[in-house]
Design an enzyme around this catalytic site. Structure first.
Site, PDB file in Angstrom:
ATOM      1  NE  ARG A 179       0.051 -45.348  -9.919  1.00 30.79           N
ATOM      2  CZ  ARG A 179      -0.336 -44.105  -9.647  1.00 30.79           C
ATOM      3  NH1 ARG A 179       0.004 -43.545  -8.513  1.00 30.79           N
ATOM      4  NH2 ARG A 179      -1.084 -43.425 -10.493  1.00 30.79           N
TER       5      ARG A 179
ATOM      6  CG  HIS B 280     -12.874 -11.686   4.077  1.00 30.86           C
ATOM      7  ND1 HIS B 280     -13.140 -13.009   4.315  1.00 30.86           N
ATOM      8  CD2 HIS B 280     -11.600 -11.472   4.483  1.00 30.86           C
ATOM      9  CE1 HIS B 280     -12.081 -13.573   4.870  1.00 30.86           C
ATOM     10  NE2 HIS B 280     -11.131 -12.654   4.978  1.00 30.86           N
TER      11      HIS B 280
ATOM     12  CE  LYS C 154      -3.749   0.155   2.741  1.00 32.96           C
ATOM     13  NZ  LYS C 154      -4.992   0.415   1.973  1.00 32.96           N
TER      14      LYS C 154
ATOM     15  CE1 TYR D 264       9.726 -39.256 -15.905  1.00 28.40           C
ATOM     16  CE2 TYR D 264      11.711 -39.705 -17.187  1.00 28.40           C
ATOM     17  CZ  TYR D 264      10.728 -40.118 -16.278  1.00 28.40           C
ATOM     18  OH  TYR D 264      10.774 -41.378 -15.747  1.00 28.40           O
TER      19      TYR D 264
ATOM     20  N   GLY E 203      -7.755  -7.980   4.668  1.00 25.98           N
ATOM     21  CA  GLY E 203      -8.577  -8.082   5.871  1.00 25.98           C
ATOM     22  C   GLY E 203      -7.890  -8.688   7.062  1.00 25.98           C
TER      23      GLY E 203
ATOM     24  CB  CYS F 289       7.051 -41.009 -11.281  1.00 27.85           C
ATOM     25  SG  CYS F 289       7.760 -42.293 -10.244  1.00 27.85           S
TER      26      CYS F 289
ATOM     27  NE  ARG G 231      -6.688   3.688   4.754  1.00 27.97           N
ATOM     28  CZ  ARG G 231      -7.983   3.501   4.455  1.00 27.97           C
ATOM     29  NH1 ARG G 231      -8.448   2.290   4.265  1.00 27.97           N
ATOM     30  NH2 ARG G 231      -8.772   4.537   4.337  1.00 27.97           N
TER      31      ARG G 231
ATOM     32  CG  MET H 200      -2.322  -7.534   9.746  1.00 24.61           C
ATOM     33  SD  MET H 200      -0.664  -7.267   9.169  1.00 24.61           S
ATOM     34  CE  MET H 200      -0.949  -6.837   7.493  1.00 24.61           C
TER      35      MET H 200
ATOM     36  NE  ARG I  88      -5.170  -4.887  -3.152  1.00 33.05           N
ATOM     37  CZ  ARG I  88      -5.682  -5.290  -2.009  1.00 33.05           C
ATOM     38  NH1 ARG I  88      -4.937  -5.329  -0.923  1.00 33.05           N
ATOM     39  NH2 ARG I  88      -6.947  -5.644  -1.920  1.00 33.05           N
TER      40      ARG I  88
ATOM     41  CB  SER J 117      11.697 -42.915 -12.305  1.00 29.72           C
ATOM     42  OG  SER J 117      10.554 -42.181 -11.962  1.00 29.72           O
TER      43      SER J 117
END
Lengths: 805, 805
Positions: free
Chosen positions: A514, A408, A26, A781, A104, A761, A95, A106, A292, A694
């Protein structure tokens, strides 16, 4: 510390956008807007260094009070008002503003400087006694709520207490919980902004609003926001009054609207990103209170990034760094099947898109409890507040009765990628009775409902959902990612259907198939049990002979789908007890460390022989049809060089035999999972017998840390709370432990075989931070579940952009 | 290979004692005896290289047959006989002889060279037709048994087949099993000795015998042996006829006895060690057939080593290397309480000392089966043979009806350190009915009996045993060991009684005191369960308050016994489920990797607080009595720096508080177990918060290899058989995996704290090979069970002697 404060106002500022670490988001934004010549009420920012000093020493630094007075004079000089002056009182807001947005979390206090005397001056100057009185009451209430004591008479005392309260709120339980979830370090601290008050509640020519420079839900390029006439900013955010669209403002406050439009364009161009701005109109004059980077949905993030490249605002590389890989998940989340005829119970605001199905709960605590029992939940609240964060975190979706699209609930849900329907006014929520009512329909805790966050629909029951359709921009964007990454992306898939989905998402092979899942199907598990119960090698071979055609059929389907791409097939891994839970003799004290993985292959070689036969027979059959198959046979749980040496020999013998008898030639590989520390540590001894490695990081994490994934939840969350681990080591690689071991493994393996193919994996293969690490240590990979393939594609491109830097 | 054979005979030899690797023990001994001018029948040794070549290529090397003929001519020339000659036939024996003694494991064939024609020549020359015929029959039987086919007519063919059979016997199942148990590498191979026959069975002036230069049971310095008149050597070893004492020979064959006495003295002086010799007397002439280092009991080994130092034969350092640390175990084994009035059922030969109590089994297979069920067994056999090895290995003791003190059962039992009563002639063993009878008493499978191997007594039932008394020589010897070692020896002891025993055995501190064992006692477990069931911190603290005085009492006793020595106390380690097995909620899938160790200390800090309070209060109480206490508080299962950081703080706070309130000052340490790979690997991150490290190699082995000790037995024995592991990694450190990790840990820890105290307290702390490794990598101490303390003292001295070399 020499500079405890940084002033801004009247087109000048000591700070700038680059000083976010010191001034918070801010503070940096306010300074930057001043520098751009935008109308910002004058003020100054107390740095995060002061906050950290305050937390360490339980007091302000010595220089502080003097500089605070300098800051006040700066404002006083500009405005011709005096803090605490009875006639011309200066009022300020206090603030918080941390480096990362913590909406929200703080505290804020407005109207500081008012007391029994100055309130009269305000009434006189504004010629509005009720306004002055209301402002005073608001201050007393806010101060009492936040500081926890009655408002002191002395304005300077008010100010010091307020700043302390803001700093203290950095360590409130809800802020700590938020930081934990978002991995924000405690030592960042928060800055604190002291700024001259402007009032949106001075009548019909006053207003307050929040806006985004593009639509944060869809990414569409239009000015999107809400405002309230005659209100203060907190009223919009808190969701107490439901605000109106900015389109309305074009009519009611046309000049201000025009000015706001000029400003938002300037800000977006300047920041080269979509901005989230706050403004107040005081008696027809526009004031900017914040700018922001705007939170956005994944869909919007992709569209904005792609559009901004087209607009020439950013480069493709920048675009890739603008979308968090984890966000991509949202795009792939299911939506409600369009074939379903919806019976909509209630309609609210479409606050965060996607479809969510779950059982209703009414408090964050219940949400956590139910989700621990693996129940999908929808958190239903009249309105949410900071203390609901942990409940929102575990919920599938959030439904609120009050609040707008910038409330919020909406902001947090979008940040988390959760489905949210907000401001659903028909809802009558009774948290005591644990139920909500819409007309005559009563929905109780535990009942199933479905939310559509894209349309704002609430429906009773479990509606069928389907995967969402991916946008044109998504494909463009992912194409850029593919052009930048070095890592290949494979998928963990056990069926042809999984393979097909993964291919659609861009998978370049199967990294883990698997084989054991194939045995759990009905009609197969019985044969598997027959095999296990066999009391002779002969009987076992008979049962295996029945299993082989079933496995072969599966492999045929998978190979056909994956033609031309590598398919890594892991031989039988789990302990046999999993298939025959009734057999007491197979029960183990620590099955994770028991008779499983390649240990089965060594004691029952006939099982692995059957599996390799099935693989190679399938491959050879397809080769005859000129379909290219690239099988990679993977041996699980190797820890000793002897294990892989022996089993490599066994696999090779079977492969050669099948190829000889079919007359086909298949390019196959035989490799090893790396799942126990010994294997990683002795990679140089294992590498000679493996064509590829792997990392099975699930098991490697369990063994390296000595923590069972099944039992660890009992203490791991407490570990996270106490800061003993940065994040769940089963979600993100434990870089310092498991990660270091992986590095050693890669180094030792490549010493023996410089070009050895090495992948991962485990679940970590789909985790962006872990993927970045895999790129860094030179893996070939990553392999992850089909839904995570796009995430991995983006994460690996970003990893390259970061690691090359 | 140029030399396939090495000849010996007539005071000369191509080989020597130094060539054991090439010629085997027997071949090297024969060559050396020739060089010493002793009467050895001429012959030659086929090298182990030929054996290895034969196993690799399934044939003899090309040069072999020619050299074989050269070898034969060598014998023929000396003796004036010709192999295969009808008139003057040369007869030879073919015997195996590996680098390490493998008694009875491999094959022997005697009288080769006999056939229908040469047998006549033998009859003529010996003027003893029955002898010639008997020799021929013996050859036919042995050849048939060993080679598995009828005897060929051609003596050269006989010889080649016999050599092949000897080589093949190297890979017989029983030889492989023996090698596995004794860790003998398969690639050593065996040599094969071809030697002119001499006959102990040519009448009353012929004999054969086996002797030791000192008593192998007690170490007493006198010539000890047995012989049989008119017999061949195999008869003594096989235990078919029970032989007579050498004292008898002094009378029956006085000249030979005198010569033998001269020879044994010469041999012992030459080899500087107790020898095991074989001889044959043929018609009044003495021939030496073997000399080798004599197997001996631990008691004998210590006495011989100490005596030989006194005699000036060897140095103290050599003496230390002469006794295997594992042997020391025997000395500490219990003996039957002298207070017991024995009712002896039967008396046999005292073949291997000590007392053994167990349940009777009649086959090796049953012995293995029962012992897998954790039953102590006594293996009862008419006589044992090589195929009984695995049964003997698991038995507490061995009882045989036939055979002398040099029979298979006796030799093997002594080597294994097992109690043995041999040649117990009153025994009528019926293996079919699974029982044995002595007079009217019938003992069935499963009945309890007690053996006293020191006296040869067999008793029905379970007799009370006590620890054996240690000899003067033992203390002298251990004193030498203490002078050479660098490692400190501590003990794993949970009670004051354990501590006392360990101190007697020479322990220099407690390396592991497991506090949890204190909770399993009656009257305590209930309070422990109350603590576990507590549903509030308050209730838990109440239960803990009841436990504290109990723990404190234990610590008081232990500290008092161990005054002036360090005592490492491990805080609570096992998962709570172990104390409350009925509580379902505490059950874990993999308890080894579950909520235990320091994880308990972090989630229930009040438990560790109580324990540390008890420790420090006890220490302070004794300090007031001027008793020096050195507590080392140990945190188990640390994997993360944060864990030890947090718990160190907790412990320190409690310690300081107790010291302050008692006004005492205690030198205490706080340290960490190293039990998971991450801790070892990140030692540099953990070291700053630890005053000491202690390797918990049991758990470290489980996690590094991913093998549960409870479940691993299902495949680990198969792994050993297949050569995938050299030995059980839970007995001897897996040097290449766990060991390397330990090295990394020590290096990283000492980078941070160069003088950090590092020890080991897993089972491996009492394993000689592992102790050698611990010395090598620079640990400060090993800790083991009280009974293993002397073993560790010797092993660490030997480690130093070897590692310094």
């Amino acid at each position: 510390m020499t500079n405890a404060i940084y002033t801004f106002g009247e087109g000048r500022a000591e700070g700038s956008a680059a000083m976010k670490d010191l001034l918070g988001g801010k503070g940096a934004g306010l300074a930057e807007m001043c520098r751009l010549g935008l109308p910002v009420p004058p003020g100054f920012t107390v740095t995060t260094e002061v906050c950290n000093f305050f937390h360490q020493h339980k007091k302000f630094p010595d220089v502080f009070e003097k500089q605070l007075r300098t800051g006040l004079s700066h404002i006083e000089t500009i405005l011709g008002l005096t803090f605490g002056d009875a006639a011309k009182p200066l009022l300020v807001s206090v603030r918080s503003g941390a480096r990362a947005s913590m909406p929200g979390m703080m505290d804020t206090i407005l109207n500081l400087g008012l007391n029994e005397e100055t309130v009269k001056g305000l009434a006189d100057r504004s010629k509005n006694k009720p306004f002055a009185q209301e402002s005073f009451e608001r201050l007393k209430k806010m101060f009492g709520d936040v500081v926890g004591k009655p408002l002191p008479h002395d304005p300077m005392e008010q100010l010091l207490e307020a700043i302390q309260a803001v700093f203290n709120s950095w360590d409130s339980p809800r802020a700590i919980e938020y930081r934990r979830i978002h991995h924000i370090p405690a030592d960042w601290g928060t800055a604190c902004n002291i700024q001259a008050m402007v009032f949106g509640n001075m009548g019909e020519d006053s207003a307050t609003g929040v806006a985004f420079t593009r639509d944060p839900s869809t990414g569409e390029k239009f000015f999107f926001g809400e405002y309230l006439i005659n209100a203060q900013g907190e009223d919009v955010v808190a969701g107490i009054r439901t605000p109106e669209s900015l389109d309305q403002m074009r009519q009611t406050l046309p000049q201000c609207y025009q000015k706001l439009t000029d400003i938002y364009k300037k800000l977006e161009k300047h920041y080269r990103d979509m901005q989230d701005i706050e403004f107040t109109v005081q008696k027809g004059k526009l004031w900017m209170l914040q700018t922001r980077r705007g939170q956005r949905t994944a869909h919007a993030a992709v569209k904005i990034a792609v559009d901004m490249v087209a607009e020439g605002l950013i480069t493709k590389e920048e675009a890739l760094l603008r979308v968090e890989p984890a966000q991509i998940d949202q795009l792939l989340h299911p939506m409600i099947s369009p074939r379903i005829k919806r019976k909509v119970l209630a309609k609210g605001l479409p606050a965060s898109p996607g479809a969510a199905v779950g059982r209703v709960v009414f408090t964050a605590e219940e949400a956590v409890k139910w989700s621990e029992k693996k129940e999908a939940v929808i958190l239903v609240r009249t309105e949410t507040a900071a203390e609901d964060i942990h409940g929102m975190h575990v919920a599938q979706g959030i439904l609120t009765a009050h609040g707008g699209q910038t409330s919020h609930a909406a902001v947090v849900a979008r940040g988390m990628g959760k489905v949210c329907v907000a401001g659903c006014g028909q809802l009558d929520v009774d948290e005591e009775k644990k139920q909500f009512r819409v007309g005559k329909t009563i929905v109780k805790e535990g009942d199933w409902i479905t939310l559509d966050g894209t349309w704002g629909d609430v429906m009773v029951g479990k509606l069928e959902t389907i995967a969402s359709k991916l946008s044109k921009e998504f494909h463009t964007f992912m194409g850029w990612a593919d052009g930048h990454r070095k890592l290949k992306i494979r998928t963990n898939a056990d069926t042809a259907a999984d393979c097909r989905r993964a291919l659609e998402y861009g998978a370049e092979g199967v990294g883990l198939c698997r084989t054991e899942h194939m045995f759990f199907e009905e009609g197969r598990i019985e044969v598997m049990q027959e095999m296990i119960a066999a009391d002779s090698k002969e009987a076992r071979k008979n049962a295996l002979a029945k299993l082989k055609p079933m496995q072969k059929k599966d492999f045929l389907e998978i190979f056909r789908v994956m033609q031309g791409l590598p398919v890594t097939i892991r031989l039988l891994d789990p302990p046999l007890h999993e298939f025959a839970p009734h057999v007491e003799a197979l029960r183990e004290t620590n099955p994770m460390l028991g008779h499983r993985g390649c240990r089965l292959g060594i004691t029952y070689p006939e099982i692995y022989e059957m599996q390799v036969e099935a693989i190679m027979e399938a491959a050879c059959e397809l080769a005859r049809e000129k379909i290219s198959v690239m099988p990679e046979i993977e041996i699980p749980l190797v820890g000793l060089a002897g294990e892989i040496r022996l089993l490599r020999e066994l696999c090779k013998t079977v492969c050669e035999r099948v190829m000889q008898s079919t007359g086909q030639k298949i390019e196959y590989k035989i490799g090893s999972m790396i799942e126990v520390p010994r294997a990683a540590f002795r990679a140089d001894a294992i590498a000679p017998y493996a064509d590829f490695f792997s990392f099975g990081t699930n098991d490697l994490t369990q063994t390296t840390l000595g923590i069972s994934r099944d039992d660890g939840f009992k203490f791991l969350s407490e570990y996270e709370q106490k800061g003993l681990v940065h994040s769940d080591p089963f979600q993100t690689i434990d870089f310092e432990g498991v990660g270091e071991l992986m590095k050693v493994c890669v180094k030792k393996a490549r010493q023996i075989k410089p070009d050895m193919e090495i992948g991962i994996c485990g679940e970590h293969g789909g985790d962006p931070a872990s993927i970045e690490f895999c790129d860094e240590i030179g893996l070939d990979y990553v392999s992850c579940s089909p839904f995570r393939v796009p995430i991995a594609r983006l994460a690996s491109a970003r990893a390259r952009l970061k690691n090359v830097k």
